[in-house]
Write an enzyme that holds these catalytic residues in place. Structure first.
Site, short mmCIF file in Angstrom:
data_model
loop_
_atom_site.label_atom_id
_atom_site.label_comp_id
_atom_site.label_asym_id
_atom_site.label_seq_id
_atom_site.Cartn_x
_atom_site.Cartn_y
_atom_site.Cartn_z
N GLY A 143 0.80 -1.22 0.00
CA GLY A 143 0.00 0.00 0.00
C GLY A 143 0.83 1.26 0.00
N GLY B 293 2.59 3.71 1.45
CA GLY B 293 3.23 4.01 2.72
C GLY B 293 3.72 5.44 2.85
N LYS C 79 3.71 12.01 -3.26
CA LYS C 79 4.69 11.08 -2.69
C LYS C 79 5.54 11.87 -1.70
CE LYS C 79 6.70 7.82 -4.97
NZ LYS C 79 7.54 7.07 -5.95
N ASP D 59 8.72 6.80 8.04
CA ASP D 59 8.21 8.14 8.32
C ASP D 59 7.31 8.68 7.22
OD1 ASP D 59 9.99 8.88 6.29
OD2 ASP D 59 11.36 9.94 7.62
N GLY D 60 7.26 8.00 6.06
CA GLY D 60 6.39 8.44 4.98
C GLY D 60 6.84 9.70 4.28
N ARG E 291 -2.31 -1.22 -10.18
CA ARG E 291 -1.11 -2.02 -10.38
C ARG E 291 -1.47 -3.50 -10.41
NH1 ARG E 291 3.01 1.41 -7.39
NH2 ARG E 291 1.86 3.21 -6.63
N ASP F 171 4.11 -4.63 -7.71
CA ASP F 171 3.44 -3.39 -7.29
C ASP F 171 3.94 -2.19 -8.07
OD1 ASP F 171 5.68 -4.24 -5.45
OD2 ASP F 171 5.56 -2.14 -4.89
N ASN F 172 4.95 -2.38 -8.93
CA ASN F 172 5.46 -1.31 -9.77
C ASN F 172 5.13 -1.55 -11.24
OD1 ASN F 172 6.55 0.09 -7.62
ND2 ASN F 172 8.56 -0.85 -7.81
#
Length: 470
Positions: free
Chosen positions: A80, A82, A103, A115-116, A174, A240-241
């Site tokens: 997901g 993140g 992002k 920490d995102g 994706r 996922d990419n």
């Protein structure tokens, strides 16, 4: 004008996302804004607060998207967003619906302890790479803006300037999105996801799930062929990419190959070479097989028949890739029409240039029509293509030189120039970044004063390694 974000994904697939908001940042400032892309979206330059996920228009519903994925072959059922956030969709002036996402906007429930946040260097790398790929006519996600946040993020190398990338995509669906839905064991959820993806990207295929899978496979085969033709190494081809739309996404440890070697790897974490340049077509098939697994119950209620149909589609992927690659090679080599010997001719050229600069060998080949020394100098004076050149000349189109210059870029984001630009940006000097961006935004047109952007890395540059980090 007022920005209006739709919430199509959140409304259609609420079980595949979480409502979330961007973490606050003390002093968001727009460092780069993509005026051309903003115009396509019908968006005047918005305020930095809005582009950082704050002061959003009423009715906006930002969400963190859920997805799973095979990462270097190992399956993670819950990845997901993140460090990302889908603000919503925008209908462009061309009528197309596109995602606008952030992002580096802070931690989400998918962050797994991170920490995102994002540092400035990776954000600018993604901005640069996306624009370079777009200029090369390769399907790609693109950056609408790069912002600084006014605070530092902490990484192994210490404190780095914090940043946010505003990314625009046909969608962020994706292969991993389908894997996540399938892992929940809810077939109707997979069906809703497939119906949404079809309506968004393949509207002529409503209800045809085998046709949908074949269409995704075809787009991805053409995409990977385009990567290979320009020497692009994605570096992290996890499921996922891999997008359902067929766009390139997530420019993390990517780079353009300079010296041609099929085993080229840039990513610091790809220690086994799984995603090496020459392996990318193989990973294409592997990833598509993972998508097929999620769609089998939709393709046919009878498992045996479903497997048979999906297998037939998968067996055709290699041929689709090879056809797209050969079509591109004909353009790069300036060949006239088609001939059964074209594949052998193309492959023999690659053998002849191994170890030499990929981009310059193709770009200077047009000069070798009349002057073989233009190519030989790149091969350290070797004569290994002397037997090949007469065969090639016999196949040339009448206007070969013009065709080849239109197919072979001169300016790519060369690794040494990229690192120079990012280092300068960290010191507050955007001049080198802007100059590099201008060069790669018109990659086929040779211009005076840009010679350094067409040259390989200097001898002292050393082995190049890239890192995940956006």
């Amino acid at each position: 004008m007022t920005v209006h974000f739709q919430s199509d994904y959140a409304a259609a697939l609420p079980d595949l996302c979480l409502d979330w908001t961007s973490a606050d940042c003390p002093d968001p400032r727009i460092l780069k804004y993509n005026e051309a892309l903003g115009g396509l979206l019908g968006m005047d330059r918005p305020e930095a607060r809005l582009l950082s996920g704050h002061d959003l228009p009423p009715g906006t519903r930002p969400v963190a998207q859920a997805y799973a994925g095979h990462q270097f072959g190992g399956f993670s059922p819950r990845l997901g967003d993140g460090r990302a956030l889908l603000l919503g969709e925008v209908r462009g002036t061309d009528g197309a619906l596109r995602d606008v996402a952030l992002k580096g906007s802070g931690a989400t429930p998918f962050s797994r302890g991170a920490d995102g946040r994002a540092a400035l260097g990776p954000v600018l790398r993604e901005y640069l790479m996306g624009e370079a790929m777009a200029a090369l006519n390769i399907p790609t996600t693109r950056a609408l803006a790069a912002l600084t946040t006014g605070e530092d993020v902490w990484r192994e190398e210490g404190a780095l300037p914090g940043a946010i990338l505003v990314r625009v995509a046909a969608s962020h669906l994706r292969v991993g999105t389908f894997q996540y839905a399938a892992a929940q064991g809810d077939l109707e959820q997979v069906r809703r996801l497939a119906d949404y993806a079809i309506a968004r990207h393949y509207p002529d295929l409503a209800g045809d799930y085998a046709g949908f899978f074949a269409a995704v496979a075809g787009r991805q085969a053409r995409l990977i062929a385009q990567w290979m033709l320009v020497g692009f190494v994605h570096g992290v081809m996890n499921t996922d990419n891999m997008t359902i739309s067929g766009q390139t996404i997530d420019y993390g440890p990517c780079a353009f190959m300079e010296a041609y070697a099929p085993g080229t790897v840039f990513s610091s974490i790809d220690r086994q070479g799984r995603y090496a340049y020459g392996n990318q077509p193989l990973i294409l098939g592997w990833n598509l097989a993972r998508l097929a697994e999620t769609l089998l119950p939709l393709i046919d209620a009878d498992e045996g028949r479903a497997v048979e149909r999906a297998t037939r589609i998968l067996e055709g992927v290699a041929g689709q890739y090879q056809d797209a690659w050969l079509e591109g090679m004909r353009s790069k080599l300036g060949l006239d029409g088609t001939d059964p010997g074209d594949r052998d001719l193309a492959e023999a050229f690659l053998v002849g240039i191994e170890g030499a600069d990929w981009t310059l060998c193709f770009r200077r080949l047009s000069r070798a029509i009349d002057d073989p020394s233009a190519l030989r100098v790149l091969l350290a004076g070797a004569d290994r293509l002397d037997d090949w050149l007469p065969r090639w000349r016999a196949r040339l189109a009448r206007d070969a030189a013009q065709r080849m210059e239109a197919a072979n870029p001169l300016y790519i984001p060369r690794n040494e120039r990229v690192e120079e630009a990012l280092a300068a940006a960290h010191e507050g000097d955007m001049g080198p970044f802007d100059a590099l961006l201008a060069a790669v935004s018109a990659p086929f047109h040779e211009r005076g004063g840009l010679e350094k952007y067409a040259l390989p890395a200097s001898e002292g540059f050393g082995t190049y390694r890239t890192f995940c980090g956006t």
